[in-house]
Write a protein that holds these residues in place. Structure first.
Motif, PDB file in Angstrom:
ATOM      1  N   ALA A 185      39.689  41.897  51.164  1.00  0.00           N
ATOM      2  CA  ALA A 185      39.461  41.038  52.335  1.00  0.00           C
ATOM      3  C   ALA A 185      39.749  39.578  52.005  1.00  0.00           C
ATOM      4  O   ALA A 185      40.074  38.780  52.883  1.00  0.00           O
ATOM      5  N   GLY A 186      39.610  39.206  50.742  1.00  0.00           N
ATOM      6  CA  GLY A 186      39.846  37.832  50.301  1.00  0.00           C
ATOM      7  C   GLY A 186      39.830  37.786  48.792  1.00  0.00           C
ATOM      8  O   GLY A 186      39.848  38.824  48.119  1.00  0.00           O
ATOM      9  N   ALA A 187      39.780  36.564  48.233  1.00  0.00           N
ATOM     10  CA  ALA A 187      39.791  36.426  46.783  1.00  0.00           C
ATOM     11  C   ALA A 187      39.128  35.135  46.347  1.00  0.00           C
ATOM     12  O   ALA A 187      39.125  34.137  47.082  1.00  0.00           O
ATOM     13  N   GLU A 188      38.561  35.180  45.162  1.00  0.00           N
ATOM     14  CA  GLU A 188      38.062  33.989  44.479  1.00  0.00           C
ATOM     15  C   GLU A 188      38.943  33.739  43.257  1.00  0.00           C
ATOM     16  O   GLU A 188      39.386  34.694  42.608  1.00  0.00           O
ATOM     17  N   LEU A 189      39.172  32.479  42.956  1.00  0.00           N
ATOM     18  CA  LEU A 189      39.990  32.119  41.801  1.00  0.00           C
ATOM     19  C   LEU A 189      39.126  31.507  40.716  1.00  0.00           C
ATOM     20  O   LEU A 189      38.335  30.596  40.981  1.00  0.00           O
ATOM     21  N   THR A 190      39.303  31.997  39.497  1.00  0.00           N
ATOM     22  CA  THR A 190      38.691  31.381  38.330  1.00  0.00           C
ATOM     23  C   THR A 190      39.806  30.935  37.402  1.00  0.00           C
ATOM     24  O   THR A 190      40.640  31.739  36.978  1.00  0.00           O
ATOM     25  N   ARG A 191      39.851  29.636  37.109  1.00  0.00           N
ATOM     26  CA  ARG A 191      40.875  29.076  36.222  1.00  0.00           C
ATOM     27  C   ARG A 191      40.398  29.112  34.778  1.00  0.00           C
ATOM     28  O   ARG A 191      39.215  28.897  34.491  1.00  0.00           O
ATOM     29  N   SER A 192      41.342  29.291  33.867  1.00  0.00           N
ATOM     30  CA  SER A 192      41.004  29.321  32.446  1.00  0.00           C
ATOM     31  C   SER A 192      40.483  27.980  31.962  1.00  0.00           C
ATOM     32  O   SER A 192      39.756  27.921  30.970  1.00  0.00           O
ATOM     33  N   THR A 193      40.835  26.907  32.640  1.00  0.00           N
ATOM     34  CA  THR A 193      40.423  25.570  32.193  1.00  0.00           C
ATOM     35  C   THR A 193      39.065  25.147  32.727  1.00  0.00           C
ATOM     36  O   THR A 193      38.505  24.157  32.266  1.00  0.00           O
ATOM     37  N   THR A 194      38.523  25.893  33.710  1.00  0.00           N
ATOM     38  CA  THR A 194      37.233  25.491  34.287  1.00  0.00           C
ATOM     39  C   THR A 194      36.179  26.583  34.193  1.00  0.00           C
ATOM     40  O   THR A 194      35.006  26.298  33.930  1.00  0.00           O
ATOM     41  N   GLY A 195      36.571  27.821  34.453  1.00  0.00           N
ATOM     42  CA  GLY A 195      35.608  28.908  34.407  1.00  0.00           C
ATOM     43  C   GLY A 195      34.740  29.032  35.636  1.00  0.00           C
ATOM     44  O   GLY A 195      33.851  29.884  35.686  1.00  0.00           O
ATOM     45  N   ASN A 196      34.980  28.203  36.650  1.00  0.00           N
ATOM     46  CA  ASN A 196      34.165  28.231  37.862  1.00  0.00           C
ATOM     47  C   ASN A 196      34.923  28.914  38.994  1.00  0.00           C
ATOM     48  O   ASN A 196      36.008  28.476  39.365  1.00  0.00           O
ATOM     49  N   PRO A 197      34.375  29.987  39.582  1.00  0.00           N
ATOM     50  CA  PRO A 197      35.066  30.673  40.673  1.00  0.00           C
ATOM     51  C   PRO A 197      35.069  29.834  41.948  1.00  0.00           C
ATOM     52  O   PRO A 197      34.087  29.176  42.287  1.00  0.00           O
ATOM     53  N   VAL A 198      36.210  29.865  42.647  1.00  0.00           N
ATOM     54  CA  VAL A 198      36.371  29.128  43.894  1.00  0.00           C
ATOM     55  C   VAL A 198      36.925  30.080  44.939  1.00  0.00           C
ATOM     56  O   VAL A 198      37.940  30.743  44.706  1.00  0.00           O
ATOM     57  N   ALA A 199      36.260  30.147  46.104  1.00  0.00           N
ATOM     58  CA  ALA A 199      36.752  30.999  47.185  1.00  0.00           C
ATOM     59  C   ALA A 199      38.005  30.379  47.790  1.00  0.00           C
ATOM     60  O   ALA A 199      38.077  29.164  48.016  1.00  0.00           O
ATOM     61  N   LEU A 200      39.021  31.206  48.040  1.00  0.00           N
ATOM     62  CA  LEU A 200      40.293  30.737  48.582  1.00  0.00           C
ATOM     63  C   LEU A 200      40.436  31.143  50.046  1.00  0.00           C
ATOM     64  O   LEU A 200      40.123  32.290  50.403  1.00  0.00           O
ATOM     65  N   PRO A 201      40.937  30.232  50.888  1.00  0.00           N
ATOM     66  CA  PRO A 201      41.204  30.621  52.280  1.00  0.00           C
ATOM     67  C   PRO A 201      42.295  31.686  52.334  1.00  0.00           C
ATOM     68  O   PRO A 201      43.210  31.701  51.513  1.00  0.00           O
TER      69      PRO A 201
END
Length: 448
Positions: free
Chosen positions: A406-422
């Motif tokens: 239905a959607g996705a969250e992104l976690t970057r290797s440089t931050t480690g914090n998940p972010v919901a993507l539109p």
């Protein structure tokens, strides 16, 4: 101690990677679960780089504040020899008296043109500098015989003592230009690109090797010392030269030149070109436009409209004078209206300095994106052979959601914090998420 799921995935991937399938995704693939690198950041229609030549004082005191008020970053190609504390223009070679004496006996031809054209500008008068410029113009226009004749005339006058200082305006050498390295550091810190326009603004095509390399190299050295190595990425050879010999030398000094950057995926239409950018078949079209005295504001706005009518055009604007100073000077009110016109279309145009766009294009063309789909996660990374210390502009990625997501969250290797993507839909109704990764980053998309 609980382990972060993100870093567990990447550790696991590193250990087991030979057993997994890495997909090098075609740039235009749109299958569920695949990722493409977008031609322009955030899916925009085109790019615009606003550039200024010569370091005219009003570029910084008049045009720059307008740009800052609109939150637009530009590129300023500066003549470093005009800035206090920099290497100055000079002739490198045999004793001048020896060369001048020879001109009385040996006419100018292809064997001595470059040496004589290099020296004449440093013989002490503004008329001599003008002769250098005229010689260069004739030579680059294919009129070598005229270039020889002009040099013979200049040296005859020099020997007779009749070369003089004139009151002619030299647009790129305005006596009121007082920009300092401290000023340029501040402009750079605010987001503008400051780059090289050589030491003295010569006709590079008629300089010999030693003097050409000095003009290119000394300017680079001063910029590196004062602004950092990163500021030496691009340069502009004066007068928009495209001379092949100059390009050969200049590309050994600078990674990128606004003059020319020959590559199969980039069509280059210079300021004098009458070709339609929409007729080009390359992946990218660098379309240089620069206002002259007769250019109207409506013509300038039409350049922007043409860029938006296509999806692969990079409009490179070339400005010189502003208000009362410089060649083809544009009034402040006109610049404000024009830059506002560009800003109002920022939702469809990527507006960025020349170096930034160059890096993005090269990163995209020289990179591949890989993905590993495992369970509820999709690991994404951009692979490049480029030096990521230099090529570090975030690339805009578009991932088509796998079936059932239905959607996705992104976690970057440089931050480690998940972010919901539109979640977006393309013209065919396919759902995707958009995000940016630097070439050194990896990302994990988690199912939502």
């Amino acid at each position: 101690m609980q382990t972060c799921p993100f870093f567990s995935i990447f550790t696991w991937r590193t250990i087991l990677i030979p057993a997994l399938l890495i997909l090098s995704v075609p740039l235009r693939s749109q299958a569920p679960g695949t990722t493409v690198i977008e031609r322009w950041p955030d899916g925009k229609r085109g790019a615009v780089s606003i550039t200024f030549d010569d370091g005219i004082i009003t570029q910084f005191t008049v045009a720059r504040p307008i740009l800052d008020s609109l939150e637009l970053d530009a590129t300023f190609y500066v003549i470093t020899g005009k800035i206090e504390g920099s290497g100055q223009g000079k002739f490198i070679g045999r004793p001048p008296a020896e060369i001048i004496a020879e001109t009385a006996r040996i006419p100018t031809d292809s064997t001595n043109l470059f040496e004589r054209a290099s020296l004449i500008a440093f013989t002490g008068t503004t008329e001599a500098v003008d002769y250098h410029s005229r010689v260069g113009s004739a030579y680059e226009s294919g009129r070598a015989d005229e270039a020889y004749r002009l040099l013979d005339e200049a040296y005859r006058k020099l020997r007779e003592g009749s070369l003089r200082n004139t009151d002619d305006v030299v647009f790129h050498d305005n006596p009121v230009d007082t920009t300092s390295w401290d000023d340029l550091r501040a402009y750079q810190a605010a987001g503008h690109e400051i780059a090289s326009h050589t030491v003295t603004h010569p006709r590079l095509a008629v300089l010999d090797e030693a003097n050409m390399l000095y003009e290119l190299g000394q300017s680079k050295a001063d910029i590196a010392r004062e602004l950092g190595e990163a500021a030496t990425f691009t340069a502009e050879g004066p007068y928009g030269t495209e001379d092949e010999r100059v390009m050969h030398y200049a590309h050994t000094v600078y990674p990128a030149l606004r003059n020319r950057m020959p590559t199969p995926y980039l069509a280059e239409l210079n300021r004098g070109s009458r070709e339609n950018p929409g007729d080009q078949e390359e992946e990218y079209v660098q379309w240089q436009r620069g206002p002259v005295d007769a250019t109207t504001l409506q013509e300038m706005k039409a350049w922007v409209d043409t860029t938006l009518a296509h999806d692969n055009v990079w409009l490179v604007e070339v400005f010189h004078g502003v208000d009362d100073y410089g060649w083809a000077a544009r009034p402040a009110a006109e610049l404000r209206e024009y830059f506002t016109y560009i800003k109002e279309r920022e939702d469809r145009l990527w507006i960025a300095p020349f170096a930034t766009v160059t890096k993005y294009v090269r990163e995209r063309q020289g990179g591949t994106v890989s993905s590993i789909h495992e369970g509820e996660s999709l690991l994404v990374a951009v692979h490049t052979e480029l030096d990521t210390a230099t090529y570090n502009v975030p690339l805009s990625l578009k991932t088509y959601l796998p079936d059932g997501w239905a959607g996705a969250e992104l976690t970057r290797s440089t931050t480690g914090n998940p972010v919901a993507l539109p979640v977006h839909r393309d013209a065919h109704g396919r759902r995707y998420v958009r995000y940016a990764l630097r070439p050194v980053e990896r990302g994990v998309l988690h199912r939502r």
